[in-house]
Design a protein around this motif. Sequence first.
Motif, PDB file in Angstrom:
ATOM      1  N   SER A   1      14.012  52.935  54.164  1.00 32.30           N
ATOM      2  CA  SER A   1      12.801  53.592  54.653  1.00 32.30           C
ATOM      3  C   SER A   1      11.712  52.579  54.989  1.00 32.30           C
ATOM      4  CB  SER A   1      12.292  54.616  53.636  1.00 32.30           C
ATOM      5  OG  SER A   1      11.911  53.974  52.444  1.00 32.30           O
TER       6      SER A   1
ATOM      7  N   HIS B   1      12.703  50.998  58.330  1.00 35.65           N
ATOM      8  CA  HIS B   1      12.424  51.913  59.435  1.00 35.65           C
ATOM      9  C   HIS B   1      10.927  51.957  59.743  1.00 35.65           C
ATOM     10  CE1 HIS B   1      13.097  55.233  62.142  1.00 35.65           C
ATOM     11  NE2 HIS B   1      12.164  55.933  61.510  1.00 35.65           N
ATOM     12  N   SER B   2      10.103  52.018  58.702  1.00 35.61           N
ATOM     13  CA  SER B   2       8.652  52.036  58.895  1.00 35.61           C
ATOM     14  C   SER B   2       8.156  50.715  59.477  1.00 35.61           C
ATOM     15  CB  SER B   2       7.952  52.313  57.563  1.00 35.61           C
ATOM     16  OG  SER B   2       8.316  53.563  57.070  1.00 35.61           O
TER      17      SER B   2
ATOM     18  N   PHE C   1       9.851  48.741  61.446  1.00 35.80           N
ATOM     19  CA  PHE C   1      10.250  48.733  62.848  1.00 35.80           C
ATOM     20  C   PHE C   1       9.262  49.526  63.694  1.00 35.80           C
ATOM     21  CE2 PHE C   1      12.631  50.575  66.401  1.00 35.80           C
ATOM     22  CZ  PHE C   1      13.027  49.403  67.037  1.00 35.80           C
ATOM     23  N   LYS C   2       8.857  50.696  63.198  1.00 38.13           N
ATOM     24  CA  LYS C   2       7.910  51.526  63.932  1.00 38.13           C
ATOM     25  C   LYS C   2       6.536  50.873  64.017  1.00 38.13           C
ATOM     26  CE  LYS C   2       7.719  55.606  62.285  1.00 38.13           C
ATOM     27  NZ  LYS C   2       7.766  56.972  61.793  1.00 38.13           N
ATOM     28  N   ALA C   3       6.153  50.091  62.989  1.00 42.32           N
ATOM     29  CA  ALA C   3       4.835  49.458  62.962  1.00 42.32           C
ATOM     30  C   ALA C   3       4.827  48.098  63.647  1.00 42.32           C
ATOM     31  CB  ALA C   3       4.355  49.308  61.516  1.00 42.32           C
ATOM     32  N   GLY C   4       5.979  47.574  64.022  1.00 38.86           N
ATOM     33  CA  GLY C   4       6.038  46.276  64.673  1.00 38.86           C
ATOM     34  C   GLY C   4       5.975  45.106  63.711  1.00 38.86           C
TER      35      GLY C   4
ATOM     36  N   VAL D   1      11.254  43.382  60.230  1.00 40.08           N
ATOM     37  CA  VAL D   1      12.084  44.395  59.576  1.00 40.08           C
ATOM     38  C   VAL D   1      12.857  43.819  58.400  1.00 40.08           C
ATOM     39  CG1 VAL D   1      13.985  46.009  59.922  1.00 40.08           C
ATOM     40  CG2 VAL D   1      12.273  45.715  61.695  1.00 40.08           C
TER      41      VAL D   1
ATOM     42  N   LYS E   1       0.488  46.467  57.030  1.00 37.18           N
ATOM     43  CA  LYS E   1       0.460  47.194  58.292  1.00 37.18           C
ATOM     44  C   LYS E   1      -0.972  47.306  58.807  1.00 37.18           C
ATOM     45  CE  LYS E   1       1.209  51.655  58.372  1.00 37.18           C
ATOM     46  NZ  LYS E   1       1.840  52.985  58.372  1.00 37.18           N
TER      47      LYS E   1
ATOM     48  N   TYR F   1      -2.596  45.550  62.186  1.00 34.34           N
ATOM     49  CA  TYR F   1      -3.292  46.362  63.183  1.00 34.34           C
ATOM     50  C   TYR F   1      -4.666  45.783  63.485  1.00 34.34           C
ATOM     51  CZ  TYR F   1      -5.592  50.303  65.408  1.00 34.34           C
ATOM     52  OH  TYR F   1      -6.283  51.087  66.283  1.00 34.34           O
TER      53      TYR F   1
END
Length: 65
Positions: free
Chosen positions: A14, A17-18, A20-23, A26, A48, A52
């Motif tokens: 998990s 996956h998170s 990867f979605k946040a850039g 991984v 994260k 950002y």
Amino acid sequence: MFAIALILVYSGYSLGHSAFKAGLPVKRWVIAGALVGPAAYPLFNSHKQLAYRKAMGKQGISIIL
């Protein structure tokens, strides 16, 4: 013992996956999730948010109500 191993594997998946979605990287977060488990989630959230803020720079200031 099986339940703990299952939780660690799921946590690694998990977080990966998170990430990867946040850039975010991984592989690093999969390993952290598999070693530390759900305790790595608050660290992931702070990284994260830092990534950002770094990406947005000074123009990314937003007001949250």
